[in-house]
Design a protein around this motif. Structure first.
Motif, PDB file in Angstrom:
ATOM      1  N   THR A  83      99.149  60.902  76.486  1.00  0.00           N
ATOM      2  CA  THR A  83      97.789  61.314  76.825  1.00  0.00           C
ATOM      3  C   THR A  83      97.831  62.070  78.148  1.00  0.00           C
ATOM      4  N   ASN A  84      96.819  62.907  78.398  1.00  0.00           N
ATOM      5  CA  ASN A  84      96.775  63.633  79.663  1.00  0.00           C
ATOM      6  C   ASN A  84      96.162  62.745  80.755  1.00  0.00           C
ATOM      7  N   THR A  85      95.854  63.304  81.897  1.00  0.00           N
ATOM      8  CA  THR A  85      95.347  62.517  83.029  1.00  0.00           C
ATOM      9  C   THR A  85      93.954  61.935  82.776  1.00  0.00           C
ATOM     10  N   GLU A  86      93.213  62.506  81.812  1.00  0.00           N
ATOM     11  CA  GLU A  86      91.898  61.962  81.451  1.00  0.00           C
ATOM     12  C   GLU A  86      91.969  61.014  80.263  1.00  0.00           C
ATOM     13  N   GLY A  87      93.177  60.752  79.759  1.00  0.00           N
ATOM     14  CA  GLY A  87      93.337  59.873  78.608  1.00  0.00           C
ATOM     15  C   GLY A  87      93.109  60.574  77.280  1.00  0.00           C
ATOM     16  N   ASN A  88      93.153  61.903  77.262  1.00  0.00           N
ATOM     17  CA  ASN A  88      92.896  62.674  76.043  1.00  0.00           C
ATOM     18  C   ASN A  88      94.185  63.121  75.376  1.00  0.00           C
ATOM     19  N   ALA A  89      94.127  63.239  74.060  1.00  0.00           N
ATOM     20  CA  ALA A  89      95.236  63.780  73.271  1.00  0.00           C
ATOM     21  C   ALA A  89      94.639  64.556  72.102  1.00  0.00           C
ATOM     22  N   THR A  90      95.323  65.605  71.682  1.00  0.00           N
ATOM     23  CA  THR A  90      94.859  66.419  70.566  1.00  0.00           C
ATOM     24  C   THR A  90      96.010  66.639  69.598  1.00  0.00           C
ATOM     25  N   GLU A  91      95.726  66.458  68.310  1.00  0.00           N
ATOM     26  CA  GLU A  91      96.708  66.735  67.266  1.00  0.00           C
ATOM     27  C   GLU A  91      96.088  67.691  66.266  1.00  0.00           C
ATOM     28  N   LYS A  92      96.837  68.747  65.934  1.00  0.00           N
ATOM     29  CA  LYS A  92      96.389  69.710  64.933  1.00  0.00           C
ATOM     30  C   LYS A  92      97.179  69.474  63.650  1.00  0.00           C
ATOM     31  N   TYR A  93      96.475  69.592  62.527  1.00  0.00           N
ATOM     32  CA  TYR A  93      97.127  69.441  61.233  1.00  0.00           C
ATOM     33  C   TYR A  93      96.663  70.569  60.326  1.00  0.00           C
ATOM     34  N   GLU A  94      97.597  71.355  59.829  1.00  0.00           N
ATOM     35  CA  GLU A  94      97.274  72.442  58.908  1.00  0.00           C
ATOM     36  C   GLU A  94      97.607  72.012  57.499  1.00  0.00           C
ATOM     37  N   VAL A  95      96.664  72.245  56.604  1.00  0.00           N
ATOM     38  CA  VAL A  95      96.862  71.898  55.204  1.00  0.00           C
ATOM     39  C   VAL A  95      97.730  72.983  54.567  1.00  0.00           C
ATOM     40  N   GLN A  96      98.795  72.567  53.920  1.00  0.00           N
ATOM     41  CA  GLN A  96      99.733  73.506  53.319  1.00  0.00           C
ATOM     42  C   GLN A  96      99.136  74.162  52.081  1.00  0.00           C
ATOM     43  N   ASP A  97      99.633  75.352  51.735  1.00  0.00           N
ATOM     44  CA  ASP A  97      99.141  76.095  50.572  1.00  0.00           C
ATOM     45  C   ASP A  97      99.355  75.352  49.260  1.00  0.00           C
ATOM     46  N   MET A  98     100.334  74.467  49.209  1.00  0.00           N
ATOM     47  CA  MET A  98     100.590  73.741  47.959  1.00  0.00           C
ATOM     48  C   MET A  98      99.433  72.819  47.575  1.00  0.00           C
ATOM     49  N   TYR A  99      98.508  72.565  48.507  1.00  0.00           N
ATOM     50  CA  TYR A  99      97.355  71.718  48.231  1.00  0.00           C
ATOM     51  C   TYR A  99      96.112  72.512  47.835  1.00  0.00           C
TER      52      TYR A  99
END
Length: 146
Positions: free
Chosen positions: A58-74
């Motif tokens: 987490t960063n200094t403010e306690g935040n975290a970000t995760e990106k997820y891309e849906v694959q073309d097979m879906y």
């Protein structure tokens, strides 16, 4: 994209803490309440157990970000659900977890077929089945090619 914010028990941000984010996809049935007498399920669907595990701090403010891309097979396989199971570890290594789920619409419209209530049809007679098309907001669509 999933944004997380972690706080310590008595309020200050959980800054620079290790976290783990597990992302799982699963199929879900498109089932609009207003059109519950229509069947929107897809035949011959494959069961899959995709799981992605990511780690970070987490960063200094306690935040975290995760990106997820849906694959073309879906693409064009109905409605999916992405489950983000996020765990933040405190200074002693104790895990604190939370799950967040989001829908993933893999097609622009969904077709439903209704049961007409008959179980027997006479030979060489036309049979009519009610079919509708809806968008992901469950709004009725007209003139949609199948």
């Amino acid at each position: 994209m999933l944004s997380s914010n972690a706080d310590n028990f008595f309020g200050p941000p959980a800054a620079n803490r290790n976290y783990e984010c597990e992302i799982r996809l699963k199929q879900k049935t498109f089932a609009p309440r207003k059109y519950n007498h229509y069947d929107f399920s897809l035949a011959n669907q494959k069961t899959f157990f995709d799981k992605v595990v990511r780690e970070g701090k987490t960063n200094t403010e306690g935040n975290a970000t995760e990106k997820y891309e849906v694959q073309d097979m879906y693409r064009n396989i109905g409605l999916l659900q992405a489950d983000f199971y996020t765990t933040v570890f405190d200074e002693t290594g104790r895990p604190v977890s939370r799950q967040t789920s989001i829908p993933i619409y893999t097609q622009p419209h969904y077709f439903g077929i209704a049961n007409d209530g008959n179980w027997y049809y006479r030979l060489n007679q036309p049979v009519r089945f009610p079919i509708i098309a809806l968008d992901k907001e469950e709004k009725l669509l007209n003139g949609v090619p199948a």
